[in-house]
Scaffold this motif. Structure first.
Motif, PDB file in Angstrom:
ATOM      1  N   LEU A  57      78.400 -12.044 -38.622  1.00 58.00           N
ATOM      2  CA  LEU A  57      79.028 -13.339 -38.873  1.00 58.00           C
ATOM      3  C   LEU A  57      80.307 -13.096 -39.666  1.00 58.00           C
ATOM      4  O   LEU A  57      80.252 -12.600 -40.801  1.00 58.00           O
ATOM      5  N   LYS A  58      81.431 -13.443 -39.073  1.00 58.04           N
ATOM      6  CA  LYS A  58      82.709 -13.179 -39.730  1.00 58.04           C
ATOM      7  C   LYS A  58      83.606 -14.395 -39.616  1.00 58.04           C
ATOM      8  O   LYS A  58      83.857 -14.898 -38.523  1.00 58.04           O
ATOM      9  N   ALA A  59      84.091 -14.859 -40.762  1.00 59.91           N
ATOM     10  CA  ALA A  59      84.992 -16.015 -40.789  1.00 59.91           C
ATOM     11  C   ALA A  59      86.416 -15.579 -40.451  1.00 59.91           C
ATOM     12  O   ALA A  59      86.756 -14.394 -40.486  1.00 59.91           O
ATOM     13  N   ARG A  60      87.264 -16.565 -40.160  1.00 60.32           N
ATOM     14  CA  ARG A  60      88.646 -16.275 -39.775  1.00 60.32           C
ATOM     15  C   ARG A  60      89.471 -15.900 -41.012  1.00 60.32           C
ATOM     16  O   ARG A  60      89.304 -16.486 -42.086  1.00 60.32           O
ATOM     17  N   PRO A  61      90.407 -14.946 -40.863  1.00 59.38           N
ATOM     18  CA  PRO A  61      91.251 -14.573 -42.006  1.00 59.38           C
ATOM     19  C   PRO A  61      92.380 -15.580 -42.214  1.00 59.38           C
ATOM     20  O   PRO A  61      92.751 -16.337 -41.308  1.00 59.38           O
ATOM     21  N   GLY A  62      92.933 -15.571 -43.419  1.00 66.52           N
ATOM     22  CA  GLY A  62      94.111 -16.383 -43.697  1.00 66.52           C
ATOM     23  C   GLY A  62      95.361 -15.706 -43.158  1.00 66.52           C
ATOM     24  O   GLY A  62      95.394 -14.489 -42.970  1.00 66.52           O
ATOM     25  N   THR A  63      96.386 -16.501 -42.924  1.00 68.20           N
ATOM     26  CA  THR A  63      97.642 -15.943 -42.403  1.00 68.20           C
ATOM     27  C   THR A  63      98.574 -15.585 -43.560  1.00 68.20           C
ATOM     28  O   THR A  63      98.447 -16.102 -44.684  1.00 68.20           O
ATOM     29  N   ASN A  64      99.510 -14.698 -43.291  1.00 64.09           N
ATOM     30  CA  ASN A  64     100.463 -14.259 -44.311  1.00 64.09           C
ATOM     31  C   ASN A  64     101.482 -15.356 -44.620  1.00 64.09           C
ATOM     32  O   ASN A  64     101.771 -16.222 -43.782  1.00 64.09           O
ATOM     33  N   GLY A  65     102.015 -15.296 -45.837  1.00 59.98           N
ATOM     34  CA  GLY A  65     103.082 -16.212 -46.204  1.00 59.98           C
ATOM     35  C   GLY A  65     104.373 -15.874 -45.440  1.00 59.98           C
ATOM     36  O   GLY A  65     104.534 -14.763 -44.923  1.00 59.98           O
ATOM     37  N   GLN A  66     105.284 -16.819 -45.407  1.00 62.59           N
ATOM     38  CA  GLN A  66     106.550 -16.624 -44.698  1.00 62.59           C
ATOM     39  C   GLN A  66     107.716 -17.036 -45.593  1.00 62.59           C
ATOM     40  O   GLN A  66     107.519 -17.528 -46.717  1.00 62.59           O
ATOM     41  N   GLY A  67     108.910 -16.820 -45.089  1.00 61.39           N
ATOM     42  CA  GLY A  67     110.092 -17.199 -45.846  1.00 61.39           C
ATOM     43  C   GLY A  67     110.235 -18.703 -45.964  1.00 61.39           C
ATOM     44  O   GLY A  67     109.447 -19.479 -45.425  1.00 61.39           O
ATOM     45  N   LYS A  68     111.268 -19.128 -46.720  1.00 61.91           N
ATOM     46  CA  LYS A  68     111.530 -20.541 -46.981  1.00 61.91           C
ATOM     47  C   LYS A  68     110.355 -21.214 -47.689  1.00 61.91           C
ATOM     48  O   LYS A  68     110.084 -22.394 -47.482  1.00 61.91           O
ATOM     49  N   SER A  69     109.647 -20.425 -48.511  1.00 62.75           N
ATOM     50  CA  SER A  69     108.501 -20.925 -49.301  1.00 62.75           C
ATOM     51  C   SER A  69     107.405 -21.527 -48.425  1.00 62.75           C
ATOM     52  O   SER A  69     106.736 -22.490 -48.820  1.00 62.75           O
ATOM     53  N   MET A  70     107.229 -20.985 -47.246  1.00 70.34           N
ATOM     54  CA  MET A  70     106.165 -21.472 -46.351  1.00 70.34           C
ATOM     55  C   MET A  70     104.897 -20.655 -46.601  1.00 70.34           C
ATOM     56  O   MET A  70     104.867 -19.446 -46.365  1.00 70.34           O
ATOM     57  N   HIS A  71     103.884 -21.355 -47.086  1.00 69.04           N
ATOM     58  CA  HIS A  71     102.611 -20.699 -47.379  1.00 69.04           C
ATOM     59  C   HIS A  71     101.813 -20.499 -46.092  1.00 69.04           C
ATOM     60  O   HIS A  71     101.914 -21.276 -45.137  1.00 69.04           O
ATOM     61  N   GLY A  72     101.001 -19.452 -46.091  1.00 71.79           N
ATOM     62  CA  GLY A  72     100.135 -19.187 -44.949  1.00 71.79           C
ATOM     63  C   GLY A  72      98.985 -20.171 -44.886  1.00 71.79           C
ATOM     64  O   GLY A  72      98.550 -20.734 -45.894  1.00 71.79           O
ATOM     65  N   SER A  73      98.479 -20.385 -43.692  1.00 71.49           N
ATOM     66  CA  SER A  73      97.349 -21.305 -43.521  1.00 71.49           C
ATOM     67  C   SER A  73      96.036 -20.604 -43.883  1.00 71.49           C
ATOM     68  O   SER A  73      95.877 -19.393 -43.695  1.00 71.49           O
ATOM     69  N   SER A  74      95.117 -21.379 -44.400  1.00 68.74           N
ATOM     70  CA  SER A  74      93.802 -20.837 -44.768  1.00 68.74           C
ATOM     71  C   SER A  74      92.973 -20.577 -43.523  1.00 68.74           C
ATOM     72  O   SER A  74      93.092 -21.285 -42.512  1.00 68.74           O
ATOM     73  N   GLY A  75      92.133 -19.555 -43.588  1.00 65.71           N
ATOM     74  CA  GLY A  75      91.252 -19.245 -42.476  1.00 65.71           C
ATOM     75  C   GLY A  75      90.178 -20.308 -42.302  1.00 65.71           C
ATOM     76  O   GLY A  75      89.728 -20.934 -43.265  1.00 65.71           O
ATOM     77  N   LYS A  76      89.771 -20.519 -41.078  1.00 66.92           N
ATOM     78  CA  LYS A  76      88.759 -21.526 -40.775  1.00 66.92           C
ATOM     79  C   LYS A  76      87.380 -21.032 -41.199  1.00 66.92           C
ATOM     80  O   LYS A  76      87.006 -19.884 -40.945  1.00 66.92           O
ATOM     81  N   ASP A  77      86.629 -21.919 -41.850  1.00 64.87           N
ATOM     82  CA  ASP A  77      85.272 -21.572 -42.259  1.00 64.87           C
ATOM     83  C   ASP A  77      84.375 -21.393 -41.038  1.00 64.87           C
ATOM     84  O   ASP A  77      84.538 -22.067 -40.014  1.00 64.87           O
ATOM     85  N   LEU A  78      83.435 -20.485 -41.154  1.00 62.45           N
ATOM     86  CA  LEU A  78      82.421 -20.277 -40.120  1.00 62.45           C
ATOM     87  C   LEU A  78      81.149 -20.989 -40.553  1.00 62.45           C
ATOM     88  O   LEU A  78      80.572 -20.664 -41.599  1.00 62.45           O
TER      89      LEU A  78
END
Length: 391
Positions: A57-78
């Motif tokens: 059972l493995k949940a989704r990982p979060g995405t990396n941050g990006q430029g222009k102060s754009m935060h990465g999205s959180s991984g989806k819960d399993l």
């Protein structure tokens, strides 16, 4: 069954700087990484077995941050659906991994965060690494960044401590919709704006995300039913369940026809319902796990009323009842003292069955009702008596 739950890894922070037509060296504007997804167990009354649970059972990982102060999205819960009565416990840890990664016992008192950071840095150096492995670097700045005075955030050190010193899990999931968190997702790393200070105005590094929590779990299903049918092999439990409910268990004239519990629902005219569980047959020594003793007995623990199905046509059938009660008490003290009823099954099997029943009535205080599950005789009296015990 045993399964492995792994939280999603956190995304890394971004190293980026504001650039515009007339701004050659703008301030840092790298976004933070998103947190990893968690692994949850949720009770679903429509599930009846643990076959719905995968071994990995493995949940989704979060995405990396990006430029222009754009935060990465959180991984989806399993979210994993499990049936009612599921017990979740953590498997015993490997003694070789019980200590910290460098083999040093981690302290329990105050100041453990500083000690933990030293242990982690020492471990990194032993593997040919250094503090740089915690950070993401701006291109071609790996050797120019001075990280000797950069502190790893406290929440990251605390999360790392929890990963290496987890508290043992134990959940008893009995209600529909009940949830249990079994593996946490990793923390997302900070972008380079987080490290701006009075002496460092242009940090060319960001923090990497942390890996998610990993747990090895043992799942056990204890059937939830209002009534548990207990009896020797081939006493007629499955036949009785098929006679009083909507269940269709396997019926055959040999012992251990039932290898897994069956649950049936008994409907009354006034919309009252009760669930009845057919527990596989017990034999002497079941409390010591003789045969499949523990696999059978664990399903009886949660029953509010016990119904002993005894073949009254056998010689001295009351000895079967005493043996069943003894096995229940040896497995779980006081289990046989719950509200109970004896169904003298196969009462239509000649004079011996009738004589045994008459003699038995004078020997015990437990209610005994003669019945024939095969021909559905006296079944209504049995079900109404059980209902009185439940109410």
């Amino acid at each position: 069954m045993r399964c492995t739950a792994v939280g999603g890894a956190g995304g890394s922070g971004c190293v980026c700087f504001f650039r515009d037509t007339f701004v050659a060296r703008g301030p840092p504007n790298g976004g933070n990484g998103g947190g990893g997804g968690n692994v949850w167990f949720e009770v679903d009354e429509n599930e009846t077995s643990l076959n719905c649970v995968k071994q990995q059972l493995k949940a989704r990982p979060g995405t990396n941050g990006q430029g222009k102060s754009m935060h990465g999205s959180s991984g989806k819960d399993l979210i994993v659906k499990v049936p009612k009565g599921t017990i979740v416990r953590e498997a015993p840890p490997n003694p070789l991994l019980a200590k910290s990664s460098n083999g040093i016992e981690l302290p329990n008192g105050t100041g453990f965060l500083d000690t933990l950071e030293k242990d982690m840095l020492q471990d990194m150096r032993e593997r040919g690494q250094d503090k740089n492995s915690w950070f993401v670097h701006y291109p071609r700045w790996e050797d120019r960044n001075d990280l000797t005075k950069v502190l790893v955030p406290q929440e990251f050190k605390a999360f790392k401590w929890e990963l290496e010193n987890p508290e043992p899990l134990r959940f008893d999931l009995t209600e529909h919709g009940q949830r249990a968190l079994v593996a946490r997702g990793g923390l997302g790393g900070f972008g380079n704006p987080h490290f701006i200070s009075s002496t460092e105005r242009q940090p060319h590094y960001a923090l990497r995300g942390l890996a998610g929590q990993r747990r090895v779990l043992e799942l056990e299903l204890k059937t939830l039913a209002d009534v548990g049918l207990v009896g020797m092999p081939n006493a007629g439990k499955s036949t009785f369940l098929g006679a009083v409910s909507n269940a269709h268990p396997k019926i055959a004239p040999y012992p251990f026809t039932t290898l897994n519990p069956y649950i049936g629902t008994v409907d009354f005219r006034d919309t009252f319902q009760m669930t009845v569980a057919d527990i596989p047959g017990l034999i002497p020594g079941a409390h010591r796990n003789v045969g499949l003793g523990h696999s059978f007995l664990r399903h009886v623990e949660r029953s509010r009323v016990l119904v002993y199905i005894v073949d009254v046509s056998r010689n001295e059938p009351w000895n079967d009842l005493l043996a069943l009660q003894q096995e229940l008490d040896l497995y779980y003290k006081g289990l046989s003292s719950r509200p109970s009823l004896v169904v003298a099954n196969k009462a239509d099997m000649g004079d011996q069955a009738r004589q045994n029943f008459e003699r038995w009535q004078q020997m015990t205080s437990i209610p005994i009702i003669p019945a024939s599950a095969k021909y559905k005789k006296n079944i209504l009296k049995v079900t109404h008596t059980i209902r009185q015990l439940l109410e």
